[in-house]
Write an enzyme that holds these catalytic residues in place. Structure first.
Site, PDB file in Angstrom:
ATOM      1  CD  GLU A 111      20.126 -12.480  16.715  1.00  0.00           C
ATOM      2  OE1 GLU A 111      20.613 -12.591  17.970  1.00  0.00           O
ATOM      3  OE2 GLU A 111      20.347 -12.800  15.790  1.00  0.00           O
ATOM      4  CD  GLU A 155      19.625 -23.963  15.759  1.00  0.00           C
ATOM      5  OE1 GLU A 155      19.310 -22.532  16.151  1.00  0.00           O
ATOM      6  OE2 GLU A 155      20.860 -24.445  15.593  1.00  0.00           O
ATOM      7  CB  THR A 197      14.066 -19.254  20.394  1.00  0.00           C
ATOM      8  OG1 THR A 197      14.512 -19.913  19.087  1.00  0.00           O
ATOM      9  CG2 THR A 197      14.619 -17.894  20.604  1.00  0.00           C
TER      10      THR A 197
END
Length: 835
Positions: A132, A391, A477
């Protein structure tokens, strides 16, 4: 198609491909003429501008609420209008939101950089997730540095900037490096930013497992840091981790598992898919090739991709299989994280399956408003949460860039509308607790700001409206921007089919009514087969039955067959075949109250957890006294750790993840945790039992037993604690319930009676038998035998012992578990109410 260095491009279009892949994709477009397949989804420039301005207003509302109510906390709690600290060293939102503001608010970006340099410190004694912290904080610092440097080089602003964000990123990189000090080269899942991993003060280093994505999602940020700073050590460690994962793939299937041991390299969880636990590993192999130009990454990705398309992809579905036996599906549901995969397929140039899966996901959002955190292969809700994941918007953006089809603008418009209608609250945007009810959760994760608004803004923007050329950058990402100029091979992302957007429509049409939403009346898909007429005169339906195909006719016309020429019949099949997949079984657990006055009679059904102690392997369960945690949500430092130590903690669901609560309570000394649902009125009768899951990080450090109670059952437990103060419970699987496997034994009762003397008064409680004239106390089946016994039975009758003996009293005490305080239970009349 031509090759530039290690990079394959198609007529300058700029997509990294295996030679020939783009050619096949281009040929597919010739199958459909634009005029005949055109779908009227046109959006005018004015409409796009209105929606783009709406996205900017939404970002201002979300980011402004954070700055007003939560800064410098990690994240905003939009329902309670305050900040949440996730034990991070720096504010996630402050860093991750920086390069979003640069899209259209350069003044705000410059102010944000100054604030970050002023307020952020990294030498904190905190344990953080390596994964993270890398994708959110390190990636955010690098992305913001790239933007600041770009603006500085233009000469119109940021002239004061002296690479401070890059220096900060380098410091953070060095603080993450101790996590890679393992024999395998796979990183520890957690690291202390001040003390590293092995130091006695680090409070970490005992972990043995990490997820594949956690270990394999470092290369973009670490390689960019190496190439921007000149220190190669970061890229070397990230490459080593990818090498290990590649070597540990299953050679027969070329798939990887979900969780791996960081010391031995053995797979801990062998299920393989493209969603949670693996997703960004595949993404970073592809993007590492784009960013760094190293064909090794592309070769590995293509081998994995072939395996995915062979075993995991069942268009439009993406299933999970066993990596060693990939023909076996391991679960009948999909998680929402796989929504990134169509975007990755666009980068590879494989548009058809990308369009198919994206359309499936869109149909699910039509049915449930948002993508549930997990949904079944029949598109029912498996886990109802929706934490505002980006996403699906990401893949929508990529598909629009690839096809130019305005259909995807309309998809993006629906995302904007649903966010405003169902997630917007006065202090930002709130995650959806359950898409079926629309209830909210008090969280707005930083990825919502970093990714969602960025992809939506870019979707509705023309290149000329952006302050830089977006094709010069690759997204991490977490949607941070890194320049592809780090390598000599530039791969700008261009529109593949700008003049033929109808290509995607021909693929989508097959999935238009996939979930049943919007299906026209009686529009049942019909499949036609040619069936030979055999000499034996067997009817077509009977012939199908002989092959094991059973038809269920709806009416006479629905299975009418017409003879077109001799020996050939055309049959309409109205039966639909579906593969039966075993549902993942949730083993019910219980919380059994065993202290007086409950004595095991109060049993509350509970849900298990996928992490922590496995209660199914504990022969006698886990026993302990319960105590409420303070704060009750256990989302901050535990204030009553001294009192909680040695007890089973009660904690309220909500505000933060189950794993985070459990970790804090374990550190406070709790011996177990009972989570209680925060939704008023939820109960085991109306709500499906589920398994609690972790927060995406490794949960190997959690050894507590963990169970979950719905609100109504939890209220019984908290009420018991309030009334009796000291309540002992037993946590165990329901099938091992205390006393559950013991047959109930009837209480033996001794009753004595005698004739009272004349004038004698009864003392204390009395059991009186009144015999009416003509009635008999006992009736024997064989009266003759009774007469023969005559006077011989008189002494016993006078003694009055009609039922039982000393053994019955012992049986009573044994059955009731009686001790000195409970022997009164056995002296009670049969059938009386026991305390």
């Amino acid at each position: 198609m031509k090759q530039v260095g290690n990079c394959w491009t198609a007529a300058g279009r700029g997509y990294p491909l295996v030679p020939g892949t783009m050619l096949k994709t281009l040929l597919l477009t010739l199958l459909c003429g634009w005029a005949s397949c055109h779908e009227s989804q046109h959006m005018t420039p004015e409409e796009k501008s209105v929606i783009r301005d709406q996205v900017v207003e939404m970002f201002d509302h979300a980011y402004g609420s954070y700055m007003k109510y939560a800064y410098p906390a990690d994240e905003l709690m939009p329902l309670s209008c305050r900040g949440r600290v996730r034990v991070q060293a720096v504010s996630r939102v402050t860093v991750t939101g920086l390069d979003t503001t640069v899209l259209n608010k350069l003044d705000e970006f410059e102010e944000g950089v100054r604030k970050t340099l002023k307020d952020v410190r990294l030498d904190n004694d905190v344990v953080v997730s390596v994964f993270e912290t890398n994708i959110r904080v390190l990636g955010g610092l690098l992305g913001a540095h790239v933007m600041a440097d770009m603006l500085r080089q233009r000469g119109d602003r940021m002239q004061w900037y002296q690479d401070e964000l890059l220096h900060m990123a380098k410091e953070l990189g060095h603080r993450l490096l101790p996590a890679f000090n393992t024999t395998s080269g796979l990183p520890y899942p957690r690291v202390n930013l001040k003390h590293g991993v092995v130091s006695p003060l680090s409070r970490t280093g005992t972990e043995s497992d990490t997820c594949t994505a956690c270990a394999g999602t470092m290369i973009l940020e670490f390689a960019a840091l190496s190439r921007l700073s000149g220190e190669t050590v970061f890229e070397e460690h990230a490459r080593k981790a990818l090498d290990v994962l590649w070597e540990k793939r299953q050679r027969g299937s070329d798939l990887v598992g979900t969780v791996i041991n960081i010391h031995s390299g053995d797979w801990v969880r062998r299920d393989s898919g493209v969603g949670a636990g693996i997703d960004s590993y595949y993404e970073y192999l592809m993007k590492a090739y784009i960013l760094l130009g190293d064909s090794v990454f592309l070769e590995r990705f293509n081998i994995h991709y072939s395996a995915i398309m062979k075993y995991i992809s069942q268009p439009p579905l993406l299933l999970n299989v066993h990596m060693h036996n990939p023909t076996v599906s391991v679960r009948s549901w999909m998680d929402s994280l796989l929504a990134f995969f169509p975007g990755l397929q666009v980068l590879r140039g494989d548009l058809k399956p990308a369009i198919e899966t994206h359309e499936m996901l869109y149909q699910v959002t039509k049915q449930h408003k948002f993508l549930p955190e997990a949904f079944t292969t029949e598109f029912r809700v498996h886990w109802g949460q929706h934490p505002l994941r980006p996403e699906f918007a990401e893949s929508t953006y990529y598909l629009y860039k690839a096809t130019g089809d305005p259909y995807y603008l309309r998809v993006g418009q629906s995302i904007v509308e649903k966010l405003n209608a169902y997630a917007r609250v006065p202090c930002g945007f709130a995650a959806v607790q359950d898409v079926r009810t629309g209830t909210h959760e008090d969280r707005m994760d930083s990825f919502f700001l970093a990714e969602m608004f960025k992809y939506l803004y870019l979707l509705f923007s023309e290149k000329s409206q952006l302050p830089f050329d977006i094709d010069d950058y690759i997204f991490t990402t977490e949607a941070h921007l890194l320049p592809v100029s780090l390598v000599s091979c530039l791969l700008p992302v261009q529109t593949l089919f700008p003049n033929n957007p109808s290509f995607a429509k021909t693929i989508r049409d097959g999935y238009k009514y996939l979930t049943g939403v919007g299906r026209p009346f009686n529009s049942i898909p019909v499949r036609e087969i040619e069936l030979p007429l055999h000499d034996d005169g067997m009817e077509p339906v009977e012939f199908l039955k002989s092959m094991g195909i059973s038809l269920t006719p709806m009416n006479e016309s629905s299975y009418l067959w017409l003879q077109e020429h001799k020996g050939v019949y055309r049959v309409k099949l109205v039966a639909q075949l579906s593969q039966a997949v075993e549902e993942e079984e949730v083993v019910p657990h219980i919380v059994q109250l065993i202290s007086p006055p409950f004595l095991g009679r109060t049993v509350l059904t509970a849900g298990p957890a996928k992490f922590g102690m496995d209660l199914t392997k504990q022969e006698h369960g886990v026993k302990g006294s319960i105590m409420k945690a303070s704060p009750y949500t256990a989302c901050g430092p535990i204030e009553n750790a001294d009192q909680l130590r040695g007890h089973i903690a009660l904690a309220l669901r909500g505000d933060c993840m189950f794993a985070g609560k459990a970790r804090r309570l374990q550190e406070a000394g709790a011996t177990g945790v009972i989570f209680i649902d925060h939704r008023d009125g939820s109960n085991i009768e109306d709500s499906p039992l589920f398994q609690m899951v972790g927060d995406g990080d490794s949960t190997a450090d959690l050894t507590l037993p963990l169970v979950f109670l719905f609100s109504r059952e939890g209220a019984l437990l908290t009420t018991a604690l309030e009334e009796h103060h000291n309540v002992d419970v037993l946590l165990l699987p329901k099938e091992r319930q205390l006393g559950h496997d013991k047959p109930e034994k009837p209480l033996g009762v001794n009753i004595k009676f005698r004739l009272a003397g004349e004038g004698e008064a009864a003392e204390g409680p009395t059991l009186e038998f009144v015999l009416e004239k003509g009635e008999m106390l006992l009736e024997e089946e064989e009266e003759e035998e009774e007469e023969e016994q005559g006077e011989e039975e008189q002494p016993l009758e006078e003694e009055g012992q009609l039922v039982g003996d000393a053994e019955s009293q012992r049986n009573c005490e044994k059955a009731s578990g009686a001790d000195d305080e409970d022997t009164a239970l056995c002296d009670s009349p049969a059938g009386s109410e026991q305390p």
